[in-house]
Design a protein around this motif. Structure first.
Motif, PDB file in Angstrom:
ATOM      1  N   ALA A 235       0.831  -1.210   0.000  1.00  0.00           N
ATOM      2  CA  ALA A 235       0.000   0.000   0.000  1.00  0.00           C
ATOM      3  C   ALA A 235       0.861   1.254   0.000  1.00  0.00           C
ATOM      4  CB  ALA A 235      -0.932  -0.013   1.209  1.00  0.00           C
ATOM      5  N   GLU A 236       1.954   1.217   0.791  1.00  0.00           N
ATOM      6  CA  GLU A 236       2.860   2.367   0.836  1.00  0.00           C
ATOM      7  C   GLU A 236       3.514   2.597  -0.526  1.00  0.00           C
ATOM      8  OE1 GLU A 236       5.475   1.329   4.006  1.00  0.00           O
ATOM      9  OE2 GLU A 236       4.183   2.215   5.566  1.00  0.00           O
ATOM     10  N   GLU A 237       3.916   1.499  -1.172  1.00  0.00           N
ATOM     11  CA  GLU A 237       4.550   1.623  -2.489  1.00  0.00           C
ATOM     12  C   GLU A 237       3.557   2.145  -3.523  1.00  0.00           C
ATOM     13  OE1 GLU A 237       6.958  -1.007  -5.824  1.00  0.00           O
ATOM     14  OE2 GLU A 237       6.589  -1.828  -3.843  1.00  0.00           O
ATOM     15  N   GLN A 238       2.310   1.652  -3.467  1.00  0.00           N
ATOM     16  CA  GLN A 238       1.296   2.142  -4.399  1.00  0.00           C
ATOM     17  C   GLN A 238       1.039   3.627  -4.192  1.00  0.00           C
ATOM     18  OE1 GLN A 238       1.537  -0.631  -6.510  1.00  0.00           O
ATOM     19  NE2 GLN A 238      -0.449   0.217  -7.023  1.00  0.00           N
ATOM     20  N   GLY A 239       1.083   4.051  -2.921  1.00  0.00           N
ATOM     21  CA  GLY A 239       0.901   5.471  -2.624  1.00  0.00           C
ATOM     22  C   GLY A 239       2.021   6.319  -3.217  1.00  0.00           C
ATOM     23  N   ARG A 240       3.261   5.813  -3.125  1.00  0.00           N
ATOM     24  CA  ARG A 240       4.403   6.541  -3.700  1.00  0.00           C
ATOM     25  C   ARG A 240       4.306   6.582  -5.230  1.00  0.00           C
ATOM     26  NH1 ARG A 240       7.241   3.783   0.452  1.00  0.00           N
ATOM     27  NH2 ARG A 240       7.981   2.185  -0.995  1.00  0.00           N
ATOM     28  N   ILE A 241       3.842   5.477  -5.835  1.00  0.00           N
ATOM     29  CA  ILE A 241       3.669   5.439  -7.288  1.00  0.00           C
ATOM     30  C   ILE A 241       2.628   6.469  -7.726  1.00  0.00           C
ATOM     31  CG2 ILE A 241       2.730   4.048  -9.181  1.00  0.00           C
ATOM     32  CD1 ILE A 241       4.108   1.625  -7.956  1.00  0.00           C
ATOM     33  N   LYS A 242       1.527   6.524  -6.989  1.00  0.00           N
ATOM     34  CA  LYS A 242       0.462   7.479  -7.320  1.00  0.00           C
ATOM     35  C   LYS A 242       0.969   8.916  -7.245  1.00  0.00           C
ATOM     36  CE  LYS A 242      -4.381   8.437  -6.227  1.00  0.00           C
ATOM     37  NZ  LYS A 242      -5.536   8.085  -5.362  1.00  0.00           N
ATOM     38  N   GLN A 243       1.758   9.208  -6.215  1.00  0.00           N
ATOM     39  CA  GLN A 243       2.315  10.553  -6.063  1.00  0.00           C
ATOM     40  C   GLN A 243       3.306  10.863  -7.185  1.00  0.00           C
ATOM     41  OE1 GLN A 243       3.978  10.472  -2.117  1.00  0.00           O
ATOM     42  NE2 GLN A 243       2.040  10.924  -1.120  1.00  0.00           N
ATOM     43  N   GLU A 268       1.255   5.875 -16.563  1.00  0.00           N
ATOM     44  CA  GLU A 268       0.578   5.204 -15.444  1.00  0.00           C
ATOM     45  C   GLU A 268       0.994   3.746 -15.298  1.00  0.00           C
ATOM     46  OE1 GLU A 268      -3.501   5.897 -16.320  1.00  0.00           O
ATOM     47  OE2 GLU A 268      -3.537   7.857 -15.320  1.00  0.00           O
ATOM     48  N   ASP A 269       1.609   3.172 -16.345  1.00  0.00           N
ATOM     49  CA  ASP A 269       2.061   1.776 -16.300  1.00  0.00           C
ATOM     50  C   ASP A 269       3.513   1.633 -15.841  1.00  0.00           C
ATOM     51  OD1 ASP A 269      -0.354   0.753 -17.127  1.00  0.00           O
ATOM     52  OD2 ASP A 269       0.174   0.793 -19.259  1.00  0.00           O
ATOM     53  N   LEU A 270       4.188   2.770 -15.596  1.00  0.00           N
ATOM     54  CA  LEU A 270       5.599   2.724 -15.214  1.00  0.00           C
ATOM     55  C   LEU A 270       5.771   2.282 -13.765  1.00  0.00           C
ATOM     56  CD1 LEU A 270       6.893   6.065 -16.819  1.00  0.00           C
ATOM     57  CD2 LEU A 270       7.219   3.731 -17.697  1.00  0.00           C
ATOM     58  N   SER A 271       6.920   1.690 -13.469  1.00  0.00           N
ATOM     59  CA  SER A 271       7.261   1.330 -12.087  1.00  0.00           C
ATOM     60  C   SER A 271       7.709   2.583 -11.338  1.00  0.00           C
ATOM     61  CB  SER A 271       8.393   0.300 -12.071  1.00  0.00           C
ATOM     62  OG  SER A 271       9.605   0.895 -12.539  1.00  0.00           O
ATOM     63  N   LEU A 272       7.854   2.462 -10.039  1.00  0.00           N
ATOM     64  CA  LEU A 272       8.289   3.603  -9.222  1.00  0.00           C
ATOM     65  C   LEU A 272       9.668   4.087  -9.661  1.00  0.00           C
ATOM     66  CD1 LEU A 272       7.810   5.508  -6.837  1.00  0.00           C
ATOM     67  CD2 LEU A 272       8.768   3.747  -5.327  1.00  0.00           C
ATOM     68  N   LYS A 273      10.577   3.160  -9.912  1.00  0.00           N
ATOM     69  CA  LYS A 273      11.928   3.535 -10.339  1.00  0.00           C
ATOM     70  C   LYS A 273      11.900   4.245 -11.682  1.00  0.00           C
ATOM     71  CE  LYS A 273      16.583   1.583 -10.854  1.00  0.00           C
ATOM     72  NZ  LYS A 273      17.400   0.342 -10.790  1.00  0.00           N
ATOM     73  N   GLU A 276      10.577   7.793 -11.255  1.00  0.00           N
ATOM     74  CA  GLU A 276      11.600   8.684 -10.709  1.00  0.00           C
ATOM     75  C   GLU A 276      12.576   9.106 -11.799  1.00  0.00           C
ATOM     76  OE1 GLU A 276      13.109   6.238  -7.606  1.00  0.00           O
ATOM     77  OE2 GLU A 276      11.594   6.878  -6.126  1.00  0.00           O
ATOM     78  N   SER A 277      12.923   8.162 -12.680  1.00  0.00           N
ATOM     79  CA  SER A 277      13.826   8.460 -13.792  1.00  0.00           C
ATOM     80  C   SER A 277      13.177   9.439 -14.767  1.00  0.00           C
ATOM     81  CB  SER A 277      14.207   7.165 -14.509  1.00  0.00           C
ATOM     82  OG  SER A 277      15.039   7.428 -15.612  1.00  0.00           O
ATOM     83  N   LEU A 278      11.884   9.240 -15.050  1.00  0.00           N
ATOM     84  CA  LEU A 278      11.159  10.130 -15.950  1.00  0.00           C
ATOM     85  C   LEU A 278      11.125  11.551 -15.395  1.00  0.00           C
ATOM     86  CD1 LEU A 278       9.348  10.773 -18.365  1.00  0.00           C
ATOM     87  CD2 LEU A 278       7.381   9.950 -17.017  1.00  0.00           C
ATOM     88  N   THR A 279      10.824  11.686 -14.111  1.00  0.00           N
ATOM     89  CA  THR A 279      10.758  13.002 -13.475  1.00  0.00           C
ATOM     90  C   THR A 279      12.089  13.741 -13.602  1.00  0.00           C
ATOM     91  OG1 THR A 279       9.114  12.177 -11.900  1.00  0.00           O
ATOM     92  CG2 THR A 279      10.247  14.215 -11.328  1.00  0.00           C
TER      93      THR A 279
END
Length: 298
Positions: A235-243, A268-273, A276-279
């Protein structure tokens, strides 16, 4: 020889909260609260674990409550997974244990101190590397302690403890090592057996001395707690992905204007990593075509 993990709350209560556990609990509390001074000489365990009335997975109150000889109350809790508003819950339980001492019309003078000892299998205080942290009321700037040390919060954060057997120098070290590593042992190490209370704790934790019913409950509760820990982590990881998605979309919109649905869907299909790279890469792009090329490479 195999031992149950004291980190499982049910096992923790059996080891530290049985009628035969008084000397164990006294040794543990003296080590953690009083820096190994033998301040506590006796205590009474409230609602002790009773093997004849084995708890089930439906039981929710598995904390240990003890009353010391001077009337002080100690509440001990083992928490594997971080839950919502956990820090508030700890304060609430401490305050409740304090206020519940008084009946209607009783004098405040009859109140006795309450200490909450909370052991966590996650890190609460990133500001310090200390494994044990103790909190009391004090003046904010001058650090003057409140006249009556009535309420204390003590936290033991297991992930911060990284000593091996040869590095255990104090009684608190040995108790924390026991809680964290007991399930990995196949014998009772000499450095632990020299403390009679820890040796007794390991004997209680010995799977060979437990009933089939107790082992099944420990196993099922351990699985349930690990599942809960995994659910919270997810849930925490999903929250970070959403942000991260929201941040990436906001930056792209600010730079390029309206973003096509196709790009939004890909982001929206990207992983958290990857997010972060895209940003980090957005301000290197000259156009939405550059964004699309970047996404094609993922």
């Amino acid at each position: 020889m195999k031992f149950i993990s004291p980190k499982v709350d049910y096992a923790f209560k059996k080891i530290f909260g049985s009628e035969q556990s008084k000397e164990i609990l006294i040794s543990f509390l003296n080590a953690i609260i009083y820096g190994e001074e033998k301040i506590i000489q006796s205590l009474t365990i409230v609602n002790p674990y009773n093997p004849g009335q084995a708890m089930t997975l439906k039981d929710t109150y598995l904390d240990i409550k003890a009353v010391l000889a001077d009337g002080s109350i100690v509440v001990i809790e083992m928490q594997i997974a971080r839950v919502s508003a956990f820090s508030k819950r700890v304060i609430y339980n401490l305050s409740k244990a304090y206020s519940n001492q008084l009946g209607i019309g009783e004098e405040y003078l009859s109140l006795t101190p309450v200490i909450a000892v909370t052991i966590t299998d996650f890190i609460l205080f990133n500001q310090t590397s200390d494994v044990i942290n103790q909190f009391v009321f004090q003046e904010k700037t001058k650090k003057i302690e409140y006249p009556d040390v009535e309420l204390q919060l003590i936290f033991i954060e297991l992930p911060k403890f990284n000593k091996n057997l040869s590095e255990l120098n104090s009684l608190s070290d040995k108790w924390i090592y026991f809680i964290k590593e007991a399930a990995t042992l196949d014998t009772i190490p000499d450095s632990l057996s020299e403390v009679s209370e820890i040796e007794l704790a390991l004997n209680i934790a010995n799977q060979a001395k437990m009933t089939v019913e107790e082992l099944e409950i420990v196993d099922r509760r351990g699985i349930m707690l690990q599942d809960e820990k995994g659910r919270i982590t997810y849930a925490e990881e999903q929250g970070r992905i959403k942000q991260s998605i929201a941040l990436a979309m906001r930056l792209m919109k600010k730079r390029f204007g309206e973003i096509p649905v196709a790009i939004t869907s890909r982001v929206e299909d990207l992983s958290l990593k990857q997010l972060e790279s895209l940003t980090e890469s957005i301000f290197d792009f000259e156009s939405l075509q550059d964004v699309e090329s970047w996404l094609e490479g993922r």
